[in-house]
Design a protein around this motif. Structure first.
Motif, PDB file in Angstrom:
ATOM      1  N   PRO A 195       2.100  -1.907  -8.062  1.00 33.88           N
ATOM      2  CA  PRO A 195       2.349  -2.804  -7.022  1.00 33.88           C
ATOM      3  C   PRO A 195       2.247  -4.162  -7.716  1.00 33.88           C
ATOM      4  CG  PRO A 195       0.473  -1.918  -6.297  1.00 33.88           C
ATOM      5  CD  PRO A 195       0.938  -0.989  -7.367  1.00 33.88           C
ATOM      6  N   CYS A 196       3.060  -5.274  -7.255  1.00 30.66           N
ATOM      7  CA  CYS A 196       2.849  -6.541  -7.792  1.00 30.66           C
ATOM      8  C   CYS A 196       3.412  -7.531  -7.015  1.00 30.66           C
ATOM      9  CB  CYS A 196       3.742  -6.624  -9.386  1.00 30.66           C
ATOM     10  SG  CYS A 196       3.441  -8.139  -9.952  1.00 30.66           S
TER      11      CYS A 196
ATOM     12  N   LEU B 255      -4.096 -11.339  -0.117  1.00 27.53           N
ATOM     13  CA  LEU B 255      -3.085 -10.084  -0.430  1.00 27.53           C
ATOM     14  C   LEU B 255      -3.462  -9.091  -1.373  1.00 27.53           C
ATOM     15  CD1 LEU B 255       0.307 -11.713   1.125  1.00 27.53           C
ATOM     16  CD2 LEU B 255      -1.179  -9.960   2.132  1.00 27.53           C
ATOM     17  N   ALA B 256      -3.471  -9.845  -2.719  1.00 29.39           N
ATOM     18  CA  ALA B 256      -3.367  -8.813  -3.861  1.00 29.39           C
ATOM     19  C   ALA B 256      -4.936  -8.343  -3.864  1.00 29.39           C
ATOM     20  CB  ALA B 256      -3.227  -9.774  -5.096  1.00 29.39           C
ATOM     21  N   SER B 257      -5.884  -9.007  -3.605  1.00 21.69           N
ATOM     22  CA  SER B 257      -7.312  -8.460  -3.541  1.00 21.69           C
ATOM     23  C   SER B 257      -7.236  -7.110  -2.695  1.00 21.69           C
ATOM     24  CB  SER B 257      -8.031  -9.495  -3.089  1.00 21.69           C
ATOM     25  OG  SER B 257      -8.375 -10.391  -3.961  1.00 21.69           O
ATOM     26  N   GLN B 258      -6.705  -7.347  -1.422  1.00 21.88           N
ATOM     27  CA  GLN B 258      -6.822  -6.487  -0.313  1.00 21.88           C
ATOM     28  C   GLN B 258      -6.007  -5.175  -0.577  1.00 21.88           C
ATOM     29  OE1 GLN B 258      -8.552  -9.388   3.448  1.00 21.88           O
ATOM     30  NE2 GLN B 258      -7.449  -7.486   3.739  1.00 21.88           N
ATOM     31  N   THR B 259      -5.154  -5.100  -1.320  1.00 22.31           N
ATOM     32  CA  THR B 259      -4.047  -4.060  -1.483  1.00 22.31           C
ATOM     33  C   THR B 259      -4.255  -3.658  -3.015  1.00 22.31           C
ATOM     34  OG1 THR B 259      -2.276  -5.588  -2.165  1.00 22.31           O
ATOM     35  CG2 THR B 259      -2.599  -5.066  -0.063  1.00 22.31           C
ATOM     36  N   ASN B 260      -5.101  -4.395  -3.917  1.00 17.84           N
ATOM     37  CA  ASN B 260      -5.509  -3.945  -5.258  1.00 17.84           C
ATOM     38  C   ASN B 260      -4.066  -3.930  -5.948  1.00 17.84           C
ATOM     39  OD1 ASN B 260      -7.014  -3.377  -7.293  1.00 17.84           O
ATOM     40  ND2 ASN B 260      -6.711  -0.785  -7.120  1.00 17.84           N
ATOM     41  N   SER B 261      -3.399  -4.894  -5.784  1.00 18.86           N
ATOM     42  CA  SER B 261      -1.845  -5.194  -6.469  1.00 18.86           C
ATOM     43  C   SER B 261      -2.071  -6.152  -7.517  1.00 18.86           C
ATOM     44  CB  SER B 261      -0.903  -5.693  -5.512  1.00 18.86           C
ATOM     45  OG  SER B 261      -0.725  -4.980  -4.340  1.00 18.86           O
ATOM     46  N   ASN B 262      -1.185  -6.054  -8.558  1.00 19.37           N
ATOM     47  CA  ASN B 262      -1.089  -7.160  -9.402  1.00 19.37           C
ATOM     48  C   ASN B 262      -0.608  -8.422  -8.949  1.00 19.37           C
ATOM     49  OD1 ASN B 262      -1.785  -5.908 -12.593  1.00 19.37           O
ATOM     50  ND2 ASN B 262      -0.443  -4.510 -11.698  1.00 19.37           N
ATOM     51  N   LEU B 263      -1.083  -9.475  -9.596  1.00 15.32           N
ATOM     52  CA  LEU B 263      -0.645 -10.922  -8.958  1.00 15.32           C
ATOM     53  C   LEU B 263      -0.158 -11.655 -10.122  1.00 15.32           C
ATOM     54  CD1 LEU B 263      -0.619 -12.891  -6.663  1.00 15.32           C
ATOM     55  CD2 LEU B 263      -2.856 -13.465  -7.285  1.00 15.32           C
ATOM     56  N   LYS B 264       0.968 -12.229  -9.989  1.00 19.06           N
ATOM     57  CA  LYS B 264       1.584 -13.025 -11.043  1.00 19.06           C
ATOM     58  C   LYS B 264       1.749 -14.413 -10.557  1.00 19.06           C
ATOM     59  CE  LYS B 264       3.432 -13.986 -14.991  1.00 19.06           C
ATOM     60  NZ  LYS B 264       2.482 -13.953 -16.290  1.00 19.06           N
ATOM     61  N   LEU B 265       0.821 -15.174 -10.669  1.00 16.46           N
ATOM     62  CA  LEU B 265       0.909 -16.529 -10.195  1.00 16.46           C
ATOM     63  C   LEU B 265       1.430 -17.669 -11.181  1.00 16.46           C
ATOM     64  CD1 LEU B 265      -2.958 -17.208  -8.605  1.00 16.46           C
ATOM     65  CD2 LEU B 265      -0.648 -16.761  -7.544  1.00 16.46           C
TER      66      LEU B 265
ATOM     67  N   GLU C 171       0.905  -1.134   0.049  1.00 10.92           N
ATOM     68  CA  GLU C 171      -0.038   0.029   0.071  1.00 10.92           C
ATOM     69  C   GLU C 171       0.904   1.275  -0.064  1.00 10.92           C
ATOM     70  OE1 GLU C 171      -2.108  -0.822   3.479  1.00 10.92           O
ATOM     71  OE2 GLU C 171      -3.769  -2.099   2.380  1.00 10.92           O
ATOM     72  N   LYS C 172       2.011   1.172   0.814  1.00  6.31           N
ATOM     73  CA  LYS C 172       2.747   2.568   0.758  1.00  6.31           C
ATOM     74  C   LYS C 172       4.108   1.792   0.852  1.00  6.31           C
ATOM     75  CE  LYS C 172      -0.526   5.548   3.254  1.00  6.31           C
ATOM     76  NZ  LYS C 172      -0.847   6.541   4.460  1.00  6.31           N
ATOM     77  N   PRO C 173       5.005   1.527  -0.224  1.00  5.77           N
ATOM     78  CA  PRO C 173       6.279   0.960  -0.221  1.00  5.77           C
ATOM     79  C   PRO C 173       7.070   2.123   0.088  1.00  5.77           C
ATOM     80  CG  PRO C 173       5.280   1.263  -2.352  1.00  5.77           C
ATOM     81  CD  PRO C 173       4.161   1.578  -1.584  1.00  5.77           C
ATOM     82  N   GLU C 174       7.059   3.257  -0.233  1.00  6.63           N
ATOM     83  CA  GLU C 174       8.010   4.595   0.058  1.00  6.63           C
ATOM     84  C   GLU C 174       8.287   4.770   1.509  1.00  6.63           C
ATOM     85  OE1 GLU C 174       3.668   6.373   0.183  1.00  6.63           O
ATOM     86  OE2 GLU C 174       4.840   4.783  -1.073  1.00  6.63           O
ATOM     87  N   ILE C 175       7.433   4.454   2.505  1.00 10.54           N
ATOM     88  CA  ILE C 175       7.778   4.575   3.674  1.00 10.54           C
ATOM     89  C   ILE C 175       8.661   3.583   4.373  1.00 10.54           C
ATOM     90  CG2 ILE C 175       5.411   5.663   4.057  1.00 10.54           C
ATOM     91  CD1 ILE C 175       4.752   3.249   5.638  1.00 10.54           C
ATOM     92  N   PHE C 176       8.985   2.370   3.695  1.00 12.54           N
ATOM     93  CA  PHE C 176       9.681   1.287   4.109  1.00 12.54           C
ATOM     94  C   PHE C 176      11.226   1.350   3.962  1.00 12.54           C
ATOM     95  CE2 PHE C 176       5.802  -0.594   4.637  1.00 12.54           C
ATOM     96  CZ  PHE C 176       5.743  -1.514   5.605  1.00 12.54           C
ATOM     97  N   GLY C 177      11.588   2.195   2.723  1.00 11.71           N
ATOM     98  CA  GLY C 177      13.076   2.293   2.433  1.00 11.71           C
ATOM     99  C   GLY C 177      13.737   0.863   2.072  1.00 11.71           C
ATOM    100  N   GLU C 178      14.841   1.159   2.763  1.00 11.08           N
ATOM    101  CA  GLU C 178      15.653  -0.096   2.679  1.00 11.08           C
ATOM    102  C   GLU C 178      15.062  -1.351   3.754  1.00 11.08           C
ATOM    103  OE1 GLU C 178      19.549   0.204   4.881  1.00 11.08           O
ATOM    104  OE2 GLU C 178      19.005   2.233   5.116  1.00 11.08           O
ATOM    105  N   TRP C 179      14.047  -1.048   4.643  1.00 12.36           N
ATOM    106  CA  TRP C 179      13.647  -1.835   5.355  1.00 12.36           C
ATOM    107  C   TRP C 179      12.270  -2.698   4.723  1.00 12.36           C
ATOM    108  CZ3 TRP C 179      17.264  -2.357   8.866  1.00 12.36           C
ATOM    109  CH2 TRP C 179      18.190  -1.378   9.145  1.00 12.36           C
ATOM    110  N   SER C 180      12.122  -2.444   3.654  1.00 16.91           N
ATOM    111  CA  SER C 180      10.993  -3.229   3.056  1.00 16.91           C
ATOM    112  C   SER C 180      11.227  -4.772   3.072  1.00 16.91           C
ATOM    113  CB  SER C 180      10.782  -2.604   1.640  1.00 16.91           C
ATOM    114  OG  SER C 180      12.104  -3.036   0.913  1.00 16.91           O
ATOM    115  N   PRO C 181       9.773  -5.426   3.361  1.00 19.33           N
ATOM    116  CA  PRO C 181      10.015  -6.827   2.972  1.00 19.33           C
ATOM    117  C   PRO C 181      10.000  -7.201   1.590  1.00 19.33           C
ATOM    118  CG  PRO C 181       7.578  -5.860   3.445  1.00 19.33           C
ATOM    119  CD  PRO C 181       8.668  -4.835   3.670  1.00 19.33           C
ATOM    120  N   LYS C 182      10.619  -7.987   1.031  1.00 22.34           N
ATOM    121  CA  LYS C 182      10.863  -8.243  -0.299  1.00 22.34           C
ATOM    122  C   LYS C 182      10.644  -9.588  -0.409  1.00 22.34           C
ATOM    123  CE  LYS C 182      12.479  -4.257  -2.127  1.00 22.34           C
ATOM    124  NZ  LYS C 182      11.561  -3.701  -3.229  1.00 22.34           N
TER     125      LYS C 182
END
Length: 373
Positions: free
Chosen positions: A215-216, A175-185, A145-156
């Motif tokens: 976001p994906c 996870l994809a549904s609730q964050t409106n993210s693309n999902l590559k299965l 939802e907000k990747p910019e606030i994590f910086g180098e501490w982001s979960p990857k």
């Protein structure tokens, strides 16, 4: 509007452009382009560009843009088939690349197939059990939802592990549904190429696509199929190539903000140690307990297109060790099929008990399964 489709166009040589190669420059291996159009429209006319033959478009692009110095956000102009037509550079790999080469792979931007839009949306509250896994995944939701606030501490890189049928793929969809993210299965075996070098190109292309559609979430199922310990090199000649390409992406050498990798496996101990070490979080998916199994039976039975006259509490102890997939696909589905074949108006306790006993017998004696008698 005119339409140009790259499926049967005969290529012709493009004028060669000569650049002085910058000192210590890095060659670009992958470029994702977006067709933009002409800088100046005449009579409002533009051309829509589509691609049916990716290899043909790639060769066409290589012929005219070899040795171009580009970065993300630049424009490349056609000088062959549709002169002065502009393509915007959406993404390049590696990110610090500059020079296109005869090995560079070009691809038009085609948004990832968003699995969430093609299935009924799934949400956390619909997933029965796995409370620990759902709690752990909340940090992934915040990041997407907000990747910019994590910086180098982001979960990857996250590893889902546990028995088959326990909801690993379902949670990725949620996870994809609730964050409106693309999902590559994808199944891990889809990343294996036919020839030496193919696998690494496929993996690089996967991450380049994800970066262009963030976001994906990249969900790699059965990752042990490609990330085997390199001790198995003699069994599979491409193991080292696949593992090394995967490590490059998991290491985050080329920053992909807004992209997260979730891998799933039933056999975490089979993973290459170097690959496994790249997952900063390992989340266990457990076999449902008695209370959860009862809830699963009640939930799925309500979705059956026929009445179910069964007191599941009487039988739930006998389902010990069964996962959600087994309860749905090997218990309730055969009951439905039997009811349809025999033209029954409801599923009775007798039918349920017979099917359950047959399933238990199959699991304990390893006899072939049947949908119904």
């Amino acid at each position: 509007m005119k339409n140009i489709t790259f499926n049967s166009i005969k290529l012709k040589s493009a004028p060669q452009k000569i650049h002085e190669t910058p000192e210590n420059s890095v060659g670009i291996k992958y470029v994702i382009l977006e067709p933009v159009g002409f800088p100046i429209k005449i009579n409002g006319e533009n051309i829509k560009v589509t691609v049916e033959d990716g290899k043909l478009f790639n060769q066409y692009a290589r012929d005219q843009w070899e040795n171009e110095i580009i970065k993300e956000g630049d424009y490349l102009f056609d000088n062959s088939i549709i002169p002065d037509y502009a393509f915007k550079v959406l993404s390049i790999y590696p990110k610090d690349g500059e020079i296109t080469t005869k090995e560079t792979i070009y691809k038009l931007n085609t948004p990832l197939k968003n699995e969430v839009n093609n299935i009924k949306k799934t949400y956390f509250e619909e997933i029965i059990g796995q409370e620990h896994a759902k709690k752990k995944c909340k940090i992934i939701m915040k990041y997407l939802e907000k990747p910019e606030i994590f910086g180098e501490w982001s979960p990857k890189n996250i590893l889902f592990y546990g028995s088959p049928g326990t909801g690993k793929t379902m949670l990725a969809r949620a996870l994809a549904s609730q964050t409106n993210s693309n999902l590559k299965l994808i199944k891990a075996t889809e990343l294996i190429g036919e020839h030496v070098g193919d696998s690494s190109k496929v993996i690089k292309g996967l991450y380049a696509d994800a970066a262009a559609n963030k976001p994906c979430i990249i969900f790699i199922d059965e990752i042990d199929a490609i990330a085997l310990s390199r001790n198995y090199q003699s069994l599979r000649g491409d193991v080292s190539e696949v593992v090394n390409a995967l490590l490059t992406e998991l290491d985050g050498i080329h920053e992909n903000e807004g992209v997260i990798t979730i891998a799933a496996t039933n056999n975490p101990d089979m993973l290459d140690l170097a690959v496994r070490s790249r997952f900063e979080e390992e989340i266990l998916f457990k076999i449902p307990n008695e209370k959860e199994r009862l809830e699963i039976l009640k939930t799925y039975s309500k979705k059956l297109p026929i009445k179910t006259n069964v007191d599941f509490k009487k039988y739930v102890k006998k389902t010990e060790g069964m996962n959600g997939r087994t309860l749905k696909e090997k218990l309730l589905k055969p009951l439905l099929h039997k009811a349809i074949i025999e033209e029954l108006t409801e599923i009775s306790e007798k039918d349920f008990e017979e099917t359950l006993n047959r399933l238990i017998n199959q699991n304990t004696k390893n006899v072939p399964s049947e949908l119904y008698n």
